[in-house]
Design a protein around this motif. Structure first.
Motif, short mmCIF file in Angstrom:
data_model
loop_
_atom_site.label_atom_id
_atom_site.label_comp_id
_atom_site.label_asym_id
_atom_site.label_seq_id
_atom_site.Cartn_x
_atom_site.Cartn_y
_atom_site.Cartn_z
N GLU A 142 26.92 -36.02 58.00
CA GLU A 142 27.25 -36.55 56.67
C GLU A 142 26.30 -36.02 55.61
N LYS A 143 25.01 -35.89 55.97
CA LYS A 143 24.03 -35.36 55.02
C LYS A 143 24.05 -33.84 54.96
N ASN A 144 24.75 -33.22 55.92
CA ASN A 144 24.84 -31.76 56.00
C ASN A 144 23.46 -31.11 55.97
N LEU A 145 22.59 -31.60 56.86
CA LEU A 145 21.22 -31.12 56.91
C LEU A 145 21.16 -29.65 57.34
N PRO A 146 20.14 -28.93 56.89
CA PRO A 146 19.99 -27.52 57.29
C PRO A 146 19.56 -27.41 58.75
N ILE A 147 19.88 -26.29 59.36
CA ILE A 147 19.47 -25.98 60.73
C ILE A 147 18.19 -25.16 60.66
N TYR A 148 17.17 -25.61 61.33
CA TYR A 148 15.85 -25.00 61.26
C TYR A 148 15.90 -23.49 61.50
N GLY A 149 15.26 -22.73 60.57
CA GLY A 149 15.13 -21.29 60.73
C GLY A 149 16.38 -20.49 60.46
N THR A 150 17.43 -21.13 59.91
CA THR A 150 18.68 -20.41 59.65
C THR A 150 19.19 -20.74 58.25
N GLU A 151 20.27 -20.08 57.89
CA GLU A 151 20.94 -20.36 56.62
C GLU A 151 22.09 -21.36 56.79
N TYR A 152 22.26 -21.87 58.00
CA TYR A 152 23.41 -22.71 58.31
C TYR A 152 23.07 -24.19 58.19
N HIS A 153 24.15 -24.99 58.13
CA HIS A 153 24.00 -26.44 58.03
C HIS A 153 24.85 -27.13 59.10
N MET A 154 24.65 -28.46 59.24
CA MET A 154 25.31 -29.20 60.30
C MET A 154 26.83 -29.11 60.25
N GLN A 155 27.39 -29.13 59.05
CA GLN A 155 28.84 -29.08 58.93
C GLN A 155 29.40 -27.70 59.30
N ASP A 156 28.52 -26.71 59.38
CA ASP A 156 28.96 -25.37 59.79
C ASP A 156 29.21 -25.28 61.29
N ILE A 157 28.58 -26.18 62.07
CA ILE A 157 28.63 -26.03 63.52
C ILE A 157 29.44 -27.12 64.22
N ALA A 158 29.90 -28.11 63.48
CA ALA A 158 30.66 -29.20 64.09
C ALA A 158 32.05 -28.72 64.50
N ALA A 159 32.48 -29.16 65.68
CA ALA A 159 33.84 -28.85 66.13
C ALA A 159 34.83 -29.58 65.23
#
Length: 221
Positions: A142-159
């Motif tokens: 929900e907060k779409n937090l960043p993924i450590y060491g990358t340019e990606y966020h949580m909503q980028d990786i959710a199925a």
């Protein structure tokens, strides 16, 4: 009649002694074969906080620093000589999450720092593990937090569509075909390894069942 019975018992005993070496060597061969394939010769022998969590209720302090140190001392004194060496800290060890959606240890339960507890257990000659379940937390999504060491966020990786990752519907499932997904899991494994943790009890990994497995933090993928 008595002599016949004695003779029969002697024959059975002789047959048993003859068969024992074959049974023994047959089993040993299978054990050696399993070892060659990297399979464990025995289960992890130690203590887990899980059972106490089940019976102590939500107000229990089963994973506190003080109690775990007492458990470690008792294991060293009473059980370690018999092969018991693992201490598993089950659910409830962590606080909320850090800015990258990773679970930090609870500062309330471990006032002197989690590394202090890990060092204490290691100094007693034991290995320490913690509990995790798969997926990413719903709050992190929900907060779409960043993924450590990358340019990606949580909503980028959710199925998508969103669906549970675990038996209890606590987290969302991760789509590992998406960039950043493996990096997110790696960042959690690296963080846990940096505390000195030796292994992870990884729960709810079989679809529909709460079945546990253990994976090394050095090899978790």
């Amino acid at each position: 009649m008595i002599r016949l019975l004695q003779k029969t018992l002697v024959c059975w005993l002789a047959a048993a002694l003859t068969l024992v070496p074959f049974a023994y060597f047959g089993t040993e061969s299978k054990v050696a074969h399993a070892a060659d394939n990297g399979l464990a010769l025995k289960p992890y022998m130690g203590w887990s906080s899980y059972s106490l969590q089940v019976y102590d209720g939500p107000e229990g302090n089963w994973t506190s620093e003080a109690k775990l140190k007492m458990i470690s001392d008792a294991m060293r004194e009473k059980l370690q000589a018999h092969g018991y060496e693992y201490i598993n800290i089950d659910a409830g060890w962590n606080g909320s999450m850090d800015e990258y959606g990773r679970p930090p240890p609870s500062e309330t339960l471990y006032p002197n720092g989690f590394e202090n507890l890990v060092d204490y257990i290691h100094n007693n000659g034991q290995k320490v593990g913690i509990y995790l379940i798969p997926g990413l937390s719903k709050e992190a999504y929900e907060k779409n937090l960043p993924i450590y060491g990358t340019e990606y966020h949580m909503q980028d990786i959710a199925a998508q569509p969103l669906r549970p990752a675990d038996y209890w519907d606590i987290d969302y499932k991760i789509d590992f075909s998406k960039p950043g997904a493996q990096e997110y899991v790696n960042s959690i494994a690296d963080l846990i390894a940096s505390w000195g943790v030796d292994f992870v009890k990884f729960d709810s990994v079989t679809p529909g069942l709460a079945i546990t497995t253990y994976r090394s933090t050095r090899g978790m993928t």
